[in-house]
Design an enzyme around this catalytic site. Sequence first.
Site, PDB file in Angstrom:
ATOM      1  N   ALA A   1      19.321  -3.380  -1.746  1.00  0.00           N
ATOM      2  CA  ALA A   1      19.955  -2.244  -2.442  1.00  0.00           C
ATOM      3  C   ALA A   1      19.396  -0.932  -1.907  1.00  0.00           C
ATOM      4  CB  ALA A   1      19.706  -2.347  -3.944  1.00  0.00           C
ATOM      5  N   PRO A   2      20.271  -0.006  -1.521  1.00  0.00           N
ATOM      6  CA  PRO A   2      19.771   1.269  -0.997  1.00  0.00           C
ATOM      7  C   PRO A   2      19.097   2.111  -2.061  1.00  0.00           C
ATOM      8  CG  PRO A   2      22.162   1.326  -1.187  1.00  0.00           C
ATOM      9  CD  PRO A   2      21.737  -0.084  -1.493  1.00  0.00           C
ATOM     10  N   ASN A   3      19.401   1.842  -3.336  1.00  0.00           N
ATOM     11  CA  ASN A   3      18.780   2.638  -4.395  1.00  0.00           C
ATOM     12  C   ASN A   3      18.741   1.814  -5.681  1.00  0.00           C
ATOM     13  OD1 ASN A   3      18.037   4.763  -6.251  1.00  0.00           O
ATOM     14  ND2 ASN A   3      18.674   6.182  -4.635  1.00  0.00           N
ATOM     15  N   PHE A   4      17.557   1.734  -6.308  1.00  0.00           N
ATOM     16  CA  PHE A   4      17.400   0.953  -7.532  1.00  0.00           C
ATOM     17  C   PHE A   4      17.432   1.818  -8.783  1.00  0.00           C
ATOM     18  CE2 PHE A   4      15.830  -2.131  -4.465  1.00  0.00           C
ATOM     19  CZ  PHE A   4      16.377  -3.308  -4.949  1.00  0.00           C
TER      20      PHE A   4
ATOM     21  N   ALA B   1       0.823  -1.218   0.000  1.00  0.00           N
ATOM     22  CA  ALA B   1       0.000   0.000   0.000  1.00  0.00           C
ATOM     23  C   ALA B   1       0.859   1.271   0.000  1.00  0.00           C
ATOM     24  CB  ALA B   1      -0.923  -0.001   1.221  1.00  0.00           C
TER      25      ALA B   1
ATOM     26  N   HIS C   1      15.039  14.998  -0.176  1.00  0.00           N
ATOM     27  CA  HIS C   1      13.901  14.084  -0.350  1.00  0.00           C
ATOM     28  C   HIS C   1      12.578  14.758  -0.019  1.00  0.00           C
ATOM     29  CE1 HIS C   1      16.941  10.894  -0.425  1.00  0.00           C
ATOM     30  NE2 HIS C   1      16.001  10.125  -0.943  1.00  0.00           N
TER      31      HIS C   1
ATOM     32  N   LYS D   1       9.389  11.146   4.066  1.00  0.00           N
ATOM     33  CA  LYS D   1      10.409  10.127   4.345  1.00  0.00           C
ATOM     34  C   LYS D   1      10.666  10.066   5.848  1.00  0.00           C
ATOM     35  CE  LYS D   1      15.095   8.774   2.933  1.00  0.00           C
ATOM     36  NZ  LYS D   1      14.739   7.361   2.844  1.00  0.00           N
TER      37      LYS D   1
HETATM   38  N1  LIG Z   1      16.013   1.185  -2.613  1.00  0.00           N
HETATM   39  C1  LIG Z   1      15.323   2.107  -3.297  1.00  0.00           C
HETATM   40  O1  LIG Z   1      15.549   2.324  -4.502  1.00  0.00           O
HETATM   41  C2  LIG Z   1      14.269   2.876  -2.600  1.00  0.00           C
HETATM   42  C3  LIG Z   1      14.073   2.679  -1.276  1.00  0.00           C
HETATM   43  N2  LIG Z   1      13.061   3.315  -0.630  1.00  0.00           N
HETATM   44  C4  LIG Z   1      12.867   2.939   0.755  1.00  0.00           C
HETATM   45  O2  LIG Z   1      11.768   2.022   0.792  1.00  0.00           O
HETATM   46  C5  LIG Z   1      11.070   2.168   2.012  1.00  0.00           C
HETATM   47  C6  LIG Z   1       9.589   2.447   1.724  1.00  0.00           C
HETATM   48  O3  LIG Z   1       9.463   3.705   1.093  1.00  0.00           O
HETATM   49  P1  LIG Z   1       8.015   4.261   0.691  1.00  0.00           P
HETATM   50  O4  LIG Z   1       7.322   3.277  -0.180  1.00  0.00           O
HETATM   51  O5  LIG Z   1       8.236   5.637   0.221  1.00  0.00           O
HETATM   52  O6  LIG Z   1       7.315   4.266   2.125  1.00  0.00           O
HETATM   53  P2  LIG Z   1       5.748   4.211   2.464  1.00  0.00           P
HETATM   54  O7  LIG Z   1       5.619   4.639   3.880  1.00  0.00           O
HETATM   55  O8  LIG Z   1       4.959   4.901   1.408  1.00  0.00           O
HETATM   56  O9  LIG Z   1       5.408   2.642   2.349  1.00  0.00           O
HETATM   57  C7  LIG Z   1       5.739   1.682   3.317  1.00  0.00           C
HETATM   58  C8  LIG Z   1       4.563   0.718   3.411  1.00  0.00           C
HETATM   59  O10 LIG Z   1       4.945  -0.387   4.238  1.00  0.00           O
HETATM   60  C9  LIG Z   1       3.889  -0.590   5.177  1.00  0.00           C
HETATM   61  N3  LIG Z   1       4.384  -1.326   6.329  1.00  0.00           N
HETATM   62  C10 LIG Z   1       4.815  -0.844   7.521  1.00  0.00           C
HETATM   63  N4  LIG Z   1       5.172  -1.873   8.321  1.00  0.00           N
HETATM   64  C11 LIG Z   1       4.956  -3.012   7.610  1.00  0.00           C
HETATM   65  C12 LIG Z   1       5.126  -4.395   7.902  1.00  0.00           C
HETATM   66  N5  LIG Z   1       5.583  -4.811   9.079  1.00  0.00           N
HETATM   67  N6  LIG Z   1       4.798  -5.299   6.948  1.00  0.00           N
HETATM   68  C13 LIG Z   1       4.316  -4.904   5.750  1.00  0.00           C
HETATM   69  N7  LIG Z   1       4.122  -3.599   5.422  1.00  0.00           N
HETATM   70  C14 LIG Z   1       4.450  -2.671   6.344  1.00  0.00           C
HETATM   71  C15 LIG Z   1       3.404   0.809   5.482  1.00  0.00           C
HETATM   72  O11 LIG Z   1       2.133   0.799   6.117  1.00  0.00           O
HETATM   73  P3  LIG Z   1       1.757   2.056   7.116  1.00  0.00           P
HETATM   74  O12 LIG Z   1       1.918   3.288   6.277  1.00  0.00           O
HETATM   75  O13 LIG Z   1       0.355   1.751   7.507  1.00  0.00           O
HETATM   76  O14 LIG Z   1       2.753   1.987   8.240  1.00  0.00           O
HETATM   77  C16 LIG Z   1       3.342   1.390   4.068  1.00  0.00           C
HETATM   78  O15 LIG Z   1       2.171   0.998   3.397  1.00  0.00           O
HETATM   79  C17 LIG Z   1      11.789   3.271   2.778  1.00  0.00           C
HETATM   80  O16 LIG Z   1      12.731   2.674   3.648  1.00  0.00           O
HETATM   81  C18 LIG Z   1      12.500   4.050   1.689  1.00  0.00           C
HETATM   82  O17 LIG Z   1      13.618   4.713   2.167  1.00  0.00           O
HETATM   83  C19 LIG Z   1      12.226   4.172  -1.276  1.00  0.00           C
HETATM   84  C20 LIG Z   1      12.399   4.437  -2.595  1.00  0.00           C
HETATM   85  C21 LIG Z   1      13.442   3.806  -3.384  1.00  0.00           C
HETATM   86  O1  LIG Z   2      12.485   7.212   0.971  1.00  0.00           O
HETATM   87  C1  LIG Z   2      12.743   7.428  -0.239  1.00  0.00           C
HETATM   88  O2  LIG Z   2      11.979   8.052  -0.986  1.00  0.00           O
HETATM   89  C2  LIG Z   2      14.004   6.888  -0.766  1.00  0.00           C
HETATM   90  N1  LIG Z   2      14.722   6.122  -0.016  1.00  0.00           N
HETATM   91  C3  LIG Z   2      15.950   5.503  -0.362  1.00  0.00           C
HETATM   92  C4  LIG Z   2      17.073   6.023   0.509  1.00  0.00           C
HETATM   93  O3  LIG Z   2      16.849   6.302   1.693  1.00  0.00           O
HETATM   94  O4  LIG Z   2      18.191   6.113   0.020  1.00  0.00           O
HETATM   95  C5  LIG Z   2      16.240   5.577  -1.838  1.00  0.00           C
HETATM   96  C6  LIG Z   2      15.815   6.851  -2.491  1.00  0.00           C
HETATM   97  O5  LIG Z   2      16.657   7.861  -2.058  1.00  0.00           O
HETATM   98  C7  LIG Z   2      14.358   7.169  -2.171  1.00  0.00           C
END
Ligand SMILES: NC(=O)C1=CN([C@@H]2O[C@H](COP(=O)(O)OP(=O)(O)OC[C@H]3O[C@@H](n4cnc5c(N)ncnc54)[C@H](OP(=O)(O)O)[C@@H]3O)[C@@H](O)[C@H]2O)C=CC1
Ligand SMILES: O=C(O)C1=N[C@H](C(=O)O)C[C@H](O)C1
Length: 246
Positions: A102-105, A11, A132, A136
């Site tokens: 991966a910290p970033n895709f 979600a 950001h 976040k």
């Molecule tokens: N590696 C990469 O390229 C990227 C990494 N990220 C990272 O990815 C993560 C998510 O980012 P983003 O999508 O923006 O965050 P969001 O908050 O939009 O999404 C996280 C989702 O996970 C849910 N969640 C929380 N706890 C659990 C659990 N125990 N089990 C299953 N689902 C759970 C949240 O629900 P609720 O909101 O109800 O808590 C929410 O729906 C962050 O750590 C971000 O830094 C982001 C972008 C790119």
């Molecule tokens: O939370 C985000 O949005 C992102 N999280 C990752 C990070 O903490 O590096 C990757 C990207 O920067 C987006």
Amino acid sequence: MTLRVAVIGAAGRMGRQVIEAVEQAADLELAGRFDVGDDLGDLGNADVAVEFTVPGATLANVLHCVEQGVHVVVGTTGWTDESLNQVRAALAVHPKVGVLIAPNFAIGAVLTMRFAAQAARFYESVEVIELHHPDKVDAPSGTAVRTAELIAEARRAADVPPAPDATASGLEGARGAQVDGVPVHAVRLRGLVAHEEVLFGSPGETLTLRHDSYDRASFMPGVLAGVRGVVDRPGLTVGLEEILDL
Ligand SMILES: NC(=O)C1=CN([C@@H]2O[C@H](COP(=O)(O)OP(=O)(O)OC[C@H]3O[C@@H](n4cnc5c(N)ncnc54)[C@H](OP(=O)(O)O)[C@@H]3O)[C@@H](O)[C@H]2O)C=CC1
Ligand SMILES: O=C(O)C1=N[C@H](C(=O)O)C[C@H](O)C1
């Protein structure tokens, strides 16, 4: 062969984007959507789970997938040496399973980290700025932490002395957070998605590396490459660069 993909954090901002990307890929099939409070069970009989949740939940989710024999692609931030070792220990019991963290895709972000590591030994000064969206929950970003670690590693290997900084007084936090000796500054601003600048300086010149993700679509080619790659890569892989053969 069609790969069945479960999305954990379905979600969320990234989860929703991953579901769309999986549904559009001819060789992938959505096995299930899981979010907070859902029982992961057998992950809908998935081959691969994609995990984008929160730093406090990711380790338990990944360990559950490994125990179920499901490969995992993880984008959630907040990983430490200790939590990575817990994954390695679980994988030792399930040696056929692959986990990619991966910290970033985004391809450009991966290249920025690589270029920063290459440039690191040539400059006296270096600072990282990550910018950001304000929703976040962690700072500094996982990407900025990894970038700073790679820079610090390259500077140590080349015996580069600490960057000059005469600051003797001022407000706490004004010089950012120190990550492995590299100052990292975090900006949170409505309108942004995910951005990073690496600033290098030496007498008479600076070098600025900048990457911008304007849309979460930027992460999808890397996530899908991870999904397709992780099934043939047992054990723990950290960083998309390994999958891209960089
Ligand atoms: N590696 C990469 O390229 C990227 C990494 N990220 C990272 O990815 C993560 C998510 O980012 P983003 O999508 O923006 O965050 P969001 O908050 O939009 O999404 C996280 C989702 O996970 C849910 N969640 C929380 N706890 C659990 C659990 N125990 N089990 C299953 N689902 C759970 C949240 O629900 P609720 O909101 O109800 O808590 C929410 O729906 C962050 O750590 C971000 O830094 C982001 C972008 C790119
Ligand atoms: O939370 C985000 O949005 C992102 N999280 C990752 C990070 O903490 O590096 C990757 C990207 O920067 C987006």
